[in-house]
Enzyme design. Sequence first.
Site, PDB file in Angstrom:
ATOM      1  N   ASP A 131       0.862  -1.174   0.000  1.00  0.00           N
ATOM      2  CA  ASP A 131       0.000   0.000   0.000  1.00  0.00           C
ATOM      3  C   ASP A 131       0.902   1.230   0.000  1.00  0.00           C
ATOM      4  OD1 ASP A 131      -2.365   1.567   0.337  1.00  0.00           O
ATOM      5  OD2 ASP A 131      -1.852   1.782   2.443  1.00  0.00           O
TER       6      ASP A 131
ATOM      7  N   THR B  24      -3.049   5.110  -3.955  1.00  0.00           N
ATOM      8  CA  THR B  24      -1.973   5.857  -3.271  1.00  0.00           C
ATOM      9  C   THR B  24      -0.621   5.625  -3.938  1.00  0.00           C
ATOM     10  OG1 THR B  24      -1.890   4.035  -1.708  1.00  0.00           O
ATOM     11  CG2 THR B  24      -3.055   5.988  -1.012  1.00  0.00           C
ATOM     12  N   THR B  25      -0.440   4.450  -4.565  1.00  0.00           N
ATOM     13  CA  THR B  25       0.817   4.194  -5.279  1.00  0.00           C
ATOM     14  C   THR B  25       0.790   4.911  -6.627  1.00  0.00           C
ATOM     15  OG1 THR B  25       0.773   1.997  -4.275  1.00  0.00           O
ATOM     16  CG2 THR B  25       2.412   2.368  -5.976  1.00  0.00           C
TER      17      THR B  25
ATOM     18  N   ASP C 274      -9.016  -0.234   2.278  1.00  0.00           N
ATOM     19  CA  ASP C 274      -8.971   0.249   0.891  1.00  0.00           C
ATOM     20  C   ASP C 274     -10.253  -0.116   0.142  1.00  0.00           C
ATOM     21  OD1 ASP C 274      -6.579   1.355   1.294  1.00  0.00           O
ATOM     22  OD2 ASP C 274      -5.446   0.220  -0.197  1.00  0.00           O
TER      23      ASP C 274
END
Length: 539
Positions: free
Chosen positions: A73, A106-107, A407
Amino acid sequence: MPENVGPRAHGGGGGGGGRAKGTYQDRDKPSQIRFSNIAAGKAVADAIRTSLGPKGMDKMIQDAKGDVTITNDGATILKQMQVLHPAAKMLVELSKAQDIEAGDGTTSVVVIAGALLDACSRLLQKGIHPTIISESFQKALEKGIEVLTNMAQPVELSDRETLLNSATTSLNSKVVCQYSSLLSPMSVDAVMKVIDPSTASSVDLRDIKIVKKLGGTIDDCELVEGLVLTQKVANTGVTRVEKAKIGLIQFCLSAPKTDMDNQIVVSDYAQMDRVLREERAYILNLVKQIKKAGCNVLLIQKSILRDALSDLALHFLNKMKIMVVKDIEREDIEFICKTIGTKPVAHIDQFTPDMLGSAELAEEVNLNSSGKLIKITGCTNPGKTVTIVVRGSNKLVLEEAERSIHDALCVIRCLVKKRALIAGGGAPEIELALRLNEYARTLSGMDSYCVRAYGDALEVIPSTLAENAGLNPISTVTELRNRHAQGEKTAGINVRKGGISNILEELVVQPLLVSVSALTLATETVRSILKIDDVVSSV
């Protein structure tokens, strides 16, 4: 560098207007600072690039205490990394902002920012001014959001199948992807139970409590409509209560203490006896009032001043068949009250029947030799809350499962906020690159260069997805570009089959909000890094 100072110091002084002669004007410094910031940002993006997508790698992070975290994550990796460079810290904040805004992607957001920074460094080397680059990027972003919105398909919250596909896509890139068939329905049901689908515009994730319990496997995870407490029952005699009347107290069931730290010297047994008798009568009176209100399950808030529950009080409560759970954390109070409809009582005088919550059943459940949980189910007037019990064989799996469920919940929340879906698998990014290149041709001058560079930078997502899946990135992205040029808007990289296919048929979908938010936040961060031309220490 130092040998150039002489001539410049004498030659460059005259043109400075009111500037004193002989001052040294370093024209290289702003560009050096810019390139240093860009290099730092790219380094952070490269560090987590390999963890993008369903075939992405995981990172093992060891903190100062020696605790190990295994995750892919982006927000978690960056939060745990020790980043020293101020510009690199901006990318950590960017990932955190995406986590708050959309919860997923988020990546991707950091990888996009890294690619845009790379594009900036090339444009700067061509001699284009940072302000022009910054303004062109803003134009490209506005056009990009328009393209994404046109690609999107509306979605109804009653369409459970579509919601499940979105949650599954989010879980596919996690360590626990093989359990997505169990965790996706759980996430969708949890969100649907805490909102009213017809009127909701957002979801408060605090209404969904995730309780972690070590032991068992992820298959043992469950969704509980009611309350789950990890504390143990204080009195062993009562472990199951039907038709429970639940009271929540914030005062102590133990002998009172003096306000100041006084010492009382007792000289003879008679006085000692009187003190003990008084204490016993005081505690018995408290317990009787609790019983009188009709309470048969008592939750006691954790106290730091003195024992929240004395042995004597426990003895009396046991006799009266009242189930006692102590050490309830202060931050859980609000959730407990909302779930079972009880009200916290701060003084015994306020302990009345109307302050109690009711439930069908309160019992202590044994979890196959891996500890116990207290479940309170069948609340008469339940609030819109649910509890997810997460199980895992070790701490690392447990924490990663919790992050993955979070998530998945965030993805459903995005769909509640903005009810539109787009294809995943790198399809929107390639489509954006294509449309922005077309848009660049309608512009003139420097803007055209910058918008084209912005579009090309977005191809980093499909090429990274292909690279992480072990495909040839160049041929895959070229083929993808070709398909999109022929009008196949939903063609994307299928990492399972190792090729390109219509990604909507493969049910790989993501909320529009995730992509829009990632693009907006990444562009804002890159623009602010571009505008920096000096770093001044304020020590």
